[in-house]
Motif scaffolding. Sequence first.
Motif, short mmCIF file in Angstrom:
data_model
loop_
_atom_site.label_atom_id
_atom_site.label_comp_id
_atom_site.label_asym_id
_atom_site.label_seq_id
_atom_site.Cartn_x
_atom_site.Cartn_y
_atom_site.Cartn_z
N PHE A 1 53.56 107.53 58.60
CA PHE A 1 54.43 106.75 57.71
C PHE A 1 54.98 107.60 56.56
CE2 PHE A 1 52.16 102.44 58.72
CZ PHE A 1 52.77 102.42 59.97
N GLU A 2 54.85 108.92 56.68
CA GLU A 2 55.36 109.82 55.65
C GLU A 2 56.81 109.49 55.30
OE1 GLU A 2 55.06 113.02 53.05
OE2 GLU A 2 53.46 112.40 54.40
N GLY A 3 57.09 109.37 54.01
CA GLY A 3 58.47 109.12 53.57
C GLY A 3 58.94 107.68 53.73
N GLN A 4 58.06 106.79 54.16
CA GLN A 4 58.44 105.40 54.36
C GLN A 4 57.77 104.52 53.30
OE1 GLN A 4 57.46 104.38 58.42
NE2 GLN A 4 58.93 105.83 59.24
N THR A 5 58.50 103.48 52.88
CA THR A 5 57.97 102.56 51.88
C THR A 5 57.90 101.16 52.48
OG1 THR A 5 58.91 103.87 50.09
CG2 THR A 5 58.31 101.61 49.56
N PHE A 6 56.75 100.54 52.35
CA PHE A 6 56.50 99.21 52.90
C PHE A 6 56.28 98.21 51.77
CE2 PHE A 6 55.49 102.01 56.31
CZ PHE A 6 55.59 101.30 57.49
N VAL A 7 56.80 97.01 51.95
CA VAL A 7 56.54 95.90 51.03
C VAL A 7 55.95 94.77 51.87
CG1 VAL A 7 57.55 94.19 49.47
CG2 VAL A 7 58.39 96.55 49.44
N PHE A 8 54.85 94.19 51.40
CA PHE A 8 54.23 93.05 52.09
C PHE A 8 54.57 91.78 51.33
CE2 PHE A 8 51.86 96.76 53.30
CZ PHE A 8 51.58 96.55 54.64
N THR A 9 54.93 90.73 52.06
CA THR A 9 55.28 89.48 51.40
C THR A 9 54.85 88.29 52.24
OG1 THR A 9 57.10 88.25 50.36
CG2 THR A 9 57.64 89.43 52.39
N GLY A 10 54.67 87.16 51.61
CA GLY A 10 54.25 85.96 52.32
C GLY A 10 52.75 85.93 52.56
N SER A 11 52.30 84.91 53.25
CA SER A 11 50.87 84.75 53.55
C SER A 11 50.56 85.51 54.83
CB SER A 11 50.54 83.27 53.77
OG SER A 11 50.98 82.53 52.67
N LEU A 12 49.73 86.52 54.71
CA LEU A 12 49.36 87.32 55.88
C LEU A 12 48.09 86.74 56.47
CD1 LEU A 12 50.02 90.75 54.15
CD2 LEU A 12 51.54 89.55 55.72
N THR A 13 48.00 86.75 57.81
CA THR A 13 46.84 86.16 58.47
C THR A 13 45.94 87.19 59.12
OG1 THR A 13 48.14 85.81 60.46
CG2 THR A 13 48.01 83.97 58.91
N ALA B 1 53.22 101.97 49.47
CA ALA B 1 53.30 100.51 49.43
C ALA B 1 53.88 100.14 48.09
CB ALA B 1 51.91 99.91 49.59
N SER B 2 54.83 99.24 48.09
CA SER B 2 55.48 98.82 46.85
C SER B 2 55.39 97.31 46.74
CB SER B 2 56.94 99.26 46.86
OG SER B 2 57.61 98.79 45.71
N SER B 3 55.50 96.82 45.51
CA SER B 3 55.44 95.37 45.34
C SER B 3 56.83 94.76 45.28
CB SER B 3 54.67 95.03 44.06
OG SER B 3 55.30 95.65 42.97
N SER B 4 57.86 95.60 45.19
CA SER B 4 59.22 95.03 45.11
C SER B 4 60.15 95.69 46.11
CB SER B 4 59.77 95.17 43.69
OG SER B 4 59.84 96.53 43.35
N VAL B 5 61.10 94.92 46.61
CA VAL B 5 62.06 95.38 47.60
C VAL B 5 63.22 96.05 46.88
CG1 VAL B 5 63.63 94.64 49.43
CG2 VAL B 5 61.43 93.50 49.15
N SER B 6 63.59 97.24 47.37
CA SER B 6 64.76 97.93 46.81
C SER B 6 65.48 98.65 47.94
CB SER B 6 64.32 98.95 45.76
OG SER B 6 63.73 100.07 46.40
N GLY B 7 66.53 99.34 47.60
CA GLY B 7 67.26 100.12 48.59
C GLY B 7 66.41 101.23 49.20
N LYS B 8 65.30 101.57 48.53
CA LYS B 8 64.42 102.62 49.05
C LYS B 8 63.36 102.07 50.00
CE LYS B 8 64.68 105.93 45.24
NZ LYS B 8 65.41 105.32 44.12
N THR B 9 63.28 100.75 50.14
CA THR B 9 62.28 100.14 51.01
C THR B 9 62.65 100.41 52.48
OG1 THR B 9 61.98 98.40 49.38
CG2 THR B 9 61.11 97.97 51.58
N THR B 10 61.68 100.87 53.26
CA THR B 10 61.91 101.12 54.69
C THR B 10 61.69 99.85 55.50
OG1 THR B 10 60.93 103.30 54.27
CG2 THR B 10 61.44 102.75 56.56
N TYR B 11 60.55 99.19 55.22
CA TYR B 11 60.18 97.99 55.98
C TYR B 11 59.61 96.93 55.05
CZ TYR B 11 60.09 101.08 60.09
OH TYR B 11 60.41 101.97 61.08
#
Length: 79
Positions: free
Chosen positions: A6-18, A36-46
């Motif tokens: 996942f090198e160079g990739q940024t992930f944001v998790f949202t919603g209720s995960l099961t 891992a980031s808490s906010s979505v931006s243009g730099k977010t990969t997934y």
Amino acid sequence: EGKGKFEGQTFVFTGSLTKFTREEGETLVEKLGGRASSSVSGKTTYVVAGENAGSKLEKAKSLGVRILSEDEFVEMTER
């Protein structure tokens, strides 16, 4: 140490995960070399979206960020 998958990739998790908690998901991303980031931006990969994902999911859609289900995320970590 080699670069993680996942090198160079940024992930944001949202919603209720099961399948895992948000913290577990973030820890896994970091173990695999990503951020891992808490906010979505243009730099977010997934954005990994669980149930009842709200404004972050909408923002991801408006920015054209790729949205993953929990299953798709788990598959990516296992590949």
